[in-house]
Design a protein around this motif. Sequence first.
Motif, short mmCIF file in Angstrom:
data_model
loop_
_atom_site.label_atom_id
_atom_site.label_comp_id
_atom_site.label_asym_id
_atom_site.label_seq_id
_atom_site.Cartn_x
_atom_site.Cartn_y
_atom_site.Cartn_z
N TYR A 1 11.06 -1.86 2.52
CA TYR A 1 11.17 -0.57 2.44
C TYR A 1 12.59 0.17 2.21
CZ TYR A 1 6.57 -1.34 3.68
OH TYR A 1 5.13 -1.43 3.93
N THR A 2 12.87 1.00 1.32
CA THR A 2 13.85 2.16 0.81
C THR A 2 13.48 2.81 1.18
OG1 THR A 2 14.96 0.29 -0.60
CG2 THR A 2 15.41 2.40 -0.03
N LEU A 3 14.39 3.51 2.54
CA LEU A 3 14.58 6.00 2.17
C LEU A 3 15.78 6.12 1.77
CD1 LEU A 3 12.34 7.46 3.54
CD2 LEU A 3 14.67 7.00 5.85
N PHE A 4 15.40 7.20 0.64
CA PHE A 4 16.27 7.74 0.33
C PHE A 4 16.20 9.30 0.27
CE2 PHE A 4 18.16 9.61 -3.92
CZ PHE A 4 19.43 9.09 -3.98
N GLU A 5 16.94 9.92 0.49
CA GLU A 5 17.53 11.07 0.44
C GLU A 5 18.59 12.13 -0.50
OE1 GLU A 5 17.55 15.23 0.81
OE2 GLU A 5 19.56 14.13 1.18
N ASP B 1 1.29 -1.49 -0.44
CA ASP B 1 0.43 0.17 0.15
C ASP B 1 0.73 0.93 0.10
OD1 ASP B 1 -2.38 1.53 0.31
OD2 ASP B 1 -2.77 0.59 1.95
N VAL B 2 -0.19 2.44 -0.30
CA VAL B 2 0.88 3.88 -0.69
C VAL B 2 1.13 3.91 0.99
CG1 VAL B 2 1.34 6.27 -0.72
CG2 VAL B 2 0.15 4.59 -2.02
N PRO B 3 2.77 4.15 1.93
CA PRO B 3 2.96 4.58 2.71
C PRO B 3 2.43 5.31 3.07
CG PRO B 3 5.23 3.86 1.64
CD PRO B 3 4.11 4.08 0.54
N THR C 1 10.23 3.94 -0.83
CA THR C 1 9.43 3.49 -1.56
C THR C 1 9.54 1.72 -1.25
OG1 THR C 1 10.73 4.09 -3.58
CG2 THR C 1 10.07 2.04 -4.22
N GLY C 2 8.51 1.26 -1.19
CA GLY C 2 7.89 -0.33 -0.44
C GLY C 2 8.04 -0.40 -1.35
N ARG C 3 8.37 -2.10 -1.37
CA ARG C 3 8.29 -3.13 -2.77
C ARG C 3 8.50 -4.19 -2.59
NH1 ARG C 3 12.79 -0.08 -4.07
NH2 ARG C 3 13.30 1.13 -5.82
N ASN C 4 7.30 -5.52 -2.61
CA ASN C 4 7.91 -7.10 -2.80
C ASN C 4 6.86 -6.95 -4.34
OD1 ASN C 4 4.98 -6.67 -3.69
ND2 ASN C 4 4.12 -7.14 -1.07
N PRO C 5 7.18 -8.51 -3.91
CA PRO C 5 6.92 -9.83 -5.81
C PRO C 5 6.04 -8.96 -6.54
CG PRO C 5 7.50 -10.70 -3.66
CD PRO C 5 7.23 -9.97 -3.45
N LEU C 6 4.64 -8.67 -5.87
CA LEU C 6 3.69 -7.96 -6.59
C LEU C 6 3.67 -6.44 -7.26
CD1 LEU C 6 0.76 -9.64 -4.86
CD2 LEU C 6 2.13 -11.04 -6.76
N GLY C 7 4.48 -5.73 -6.69
CA GLY C 7 4.49 -4.16 -7.27
C GLY C 7 5.54 -3.57 -5.65
N GLN C 8 5.51 -2.43 -6.65
CA GLN C 8 6.01 -1.15 -4.97
C GLN C 8 5.01 0.21 -5.25
OE1 GLN C 8 9.61 0.36 -7.52
NE2 GLN C 8 8.62 1.99 -7.62
N ALA C 9 4.88 1.02 -3.69
CA ALA C 9 4.49 2.62 -3.77
C ALA C 9 5.31 3.30 -3.43
CB ALA C 9 3.13 2.13 -2.81
N GLN C 10 5.06 4.31 -3.48
CA GLN C 10 6.47 5.17 -2.83
C GLN C 10 4.64 6.40 -2.09
OE1 GLN C 10 8.30 7.17 -6.24
NE2 GLN C 10 9.81 5.30 -5.78
N SER C 11 6.04 7.38 -1.18
CA SER C 11 5.61 8.15 -0.47
C SER C 11 6.86 9.16 -0.61
CB SER C 11 5.24 7.76 0.77
OG SER C 11 3.29 7.64 0.90
N ALA C 12 6.27 10.67 -0.68
CA ALA C 12 7.25 11.06 -0.43
C ALA C 12 7.28 12.74 0.16
CB ALA C 12 8.04 11.95 -1.36
N ASN D 1 3.14 4.56 8.84
CA ASN D 1 2.20 3.46 8.59
C ASN D 1 2.28 2.84 6.98
OD1 ASN D 1 -0.17 1.60 8.78
ND2 ASN D 1 -0.66 2.13 10.34
N PRO D 2 2.86 1.15 7.79
CA PRO D 2 2.43 0.21 5.99
C PRO D 2 0.86 0.23 5.58
CG PRO D 2 2.79 -1.14 7.87
CD PRO D 2 2.52 -0.20 8.06
N GLY D 3 -0.41 0.60 5.49
CA GLY D 3 -1.18 0.09 5.09
C GLY D 3 -2.16 -0.80 5.38
#
Length: 719
Positions: free
Chosen positions: A364-368, A329-331, A406-417, A349-351
């Motif tokens: 989850y990858t947190l990128f600055e 889910d979108v974080p 960015t959250g990723r698993n084998p079914l897709g990914q979602a992002q928040s910024a 919250n992962p939703g």
Amino acid sequence: MAAYSWWRQPSWMVDNKRSRMTPNLPWLLSALTLLHLTMHVNGLKRGVQDLKCTTNNMRVWDCTWPAPLGISPGTVKDICIKDRFHSCHPLETTNVKIPALSPGDHEVTINYLNGFQSKFTLNEKDVSLIPETPEILDLSADFFTSSLLLKWNDRGSALPHPSNATWEIKVLQNPRTEPVALVLLNTMLSGKDTVQHWNWTSDLPLQCATHSVSIRWHIDSPHFSGYKEWSDWSPLKNISWIRNTETNVFPQDKVVLAGSNMTICCMSPTKVLSGQIGNTLRPLIHLYGQTVAIHILNIPVSENSGTNIIFITDDDVYGTVVFAGYPPDVPQKLSCETHDLKEIICSWNPGRITGLVGPRNTEYTLFESISGKSAVFHRIEGLTNETYRLGVQMHPGQEIHNFTLTGRNPLGQAQSAVVINVTERVAPHDPTSLKVKDINSTVVTFSWYLPGNFTKINLLCQIEICKANSKKEVRNATIRGAEDSTYHVAVDKLNPYTAYTFRVRCSSKTFWKWSRWSDEKRHLTTEATPSKGPDTWREWSSDGKNLIVYGKPLPINEANGKILSYNVSCSLNEETQSVLEIFDPQHRAEIQLSKNDYIISVVARNSAGSSPPSKIASMEIPNDDITVEQAVGLGNRIFLTWRHDPNMTCDYVIKWCNSSRSEPCLLDWRKVPSNSTETVIESDQFQPGVRYNFYLYGCTNQGYQLLRSIIGYVEELEA
């Protein structure tokens, strides 16, 4: 296409002389000639109507036509096109390739060796654009994902202008002849050759059947006004899995979207008897030979261990595991802050729970983006919907931070910024190492340790001060920040010899969040000299030889410490006659005195010093006009009133015994201002129906005088 033709009539000559004809012969010849001419003209018209011009690149037109009736195709002499060049092309057959003509009508003349001519009008609108048959460069397969990757050359360099192309791609699954997929794909031809790519995922695992792909295309160019037709289909390109002699079930350990449909096949050398998902049997679908499949609709979210798929054959049981869940889910509620201006902590919250755990769980990858720093969070434990946290070390001097999670698993990914100024997102750690140091009896220094590099900001701290039976007090203090430092604040306006509880919390001056409250620190302030002398009263003994001095204990806020003793002194004409020290908790002193006018002074003493003296005159002024009154109270209270006496200049004193018996008398008294005419006496020891004697004294400069006696009942019982 407009067209026409003609034929020159031959002369009938004999020995170069015209022969004479019978009268009917000219008519007959004319009729024959007209018939012959009509046949040839009709034949030429039919030939013109069948003229067909095509192009595969809009540069060259390929035109063909059938020969007119009675004329051999090999008798074509040339074709002439009336354009700006008025060009002619020698021919030997009914086919010609000519450069594309400019828009508009063009007159075309076809000349035959026998003298025949056909003229017609040719326009680009009558030409068909039929692309060359496309060629597949490569067809590859990803058997794990059951995906096909198709590559082909779009031959864009063959066209004079950028154009839109539509590709039709068909996929077949052997032995079926009907396409299982028929897809249209639009691309732009840029004027140069480009390798096009197309991905397709099969519902049926690729291992289960041979898959074949073919493509065709048509060109939609705004620069061409003729007919636009599809090319021929390319030759089929096949892909297949090299199977072995063992029984296999596909796919293996597949991760799928919950609620989707999927097909599982079993390739077996022996007969497959049944197939099931979990404990539910599904009908078998026969593909070819002994290969079968089952179709699952709306697959539910799997348990942690996955969903079992089982096939039973003549000789054994085979199966696979499917993991059904959701993409991340979108974080939600992504928020970043710092506790120490050294590390930034982002929480979210992962939703919706994905239903996937272990190696299939969300990473989850947190990128600055400004500093290029990143951090990875991977939770392998069970399914929870708690708040996740991830930290990134700060780059020195950087205030603005642009985070993408960015959250990723084998079914897709979602992002928040989120973009933050970290100096405005400070929520300090809990203050620790609390200390209190006395400055004096009303001022202390309160200190605490706070980790963090706060050198570039100011801190706002709240100090909570609490003492028994009082409302909590909170004071604010703005402090210049430091690095990993102990902070000090002076706390004033305290009461001496009072137990206080201190605690503190801090934030940045710009305020984002408070830290949590620190632990409590208890402290007893130092003693101060008592602020008042004790409340005193005196009584002469029954024999009139001794003066009994009484004193009430000082309240805590006046004692300012632990009262160690009371000093009682007597003075006559400003000369001290005797001093007596009484130790707490005694509050009674008996002094042998004559009936002179003594001034009795009582001083309370603690470790810090002595109180101001409380003074009272020993003399009691006689009064022969004492009135006796009666008062009735209610509960444990008695209301007393009297008339104002202007002679009384000090105060009034009401004296009574809290006991109903005369001995021992639990003496008590109350002083009220000289301008008062009433008071309420209240005691928990008052009992209904019991008589209590109250005595009202008035004070003058010479001493006290008994004014009246009052008999009081808190509740008068009926006889």
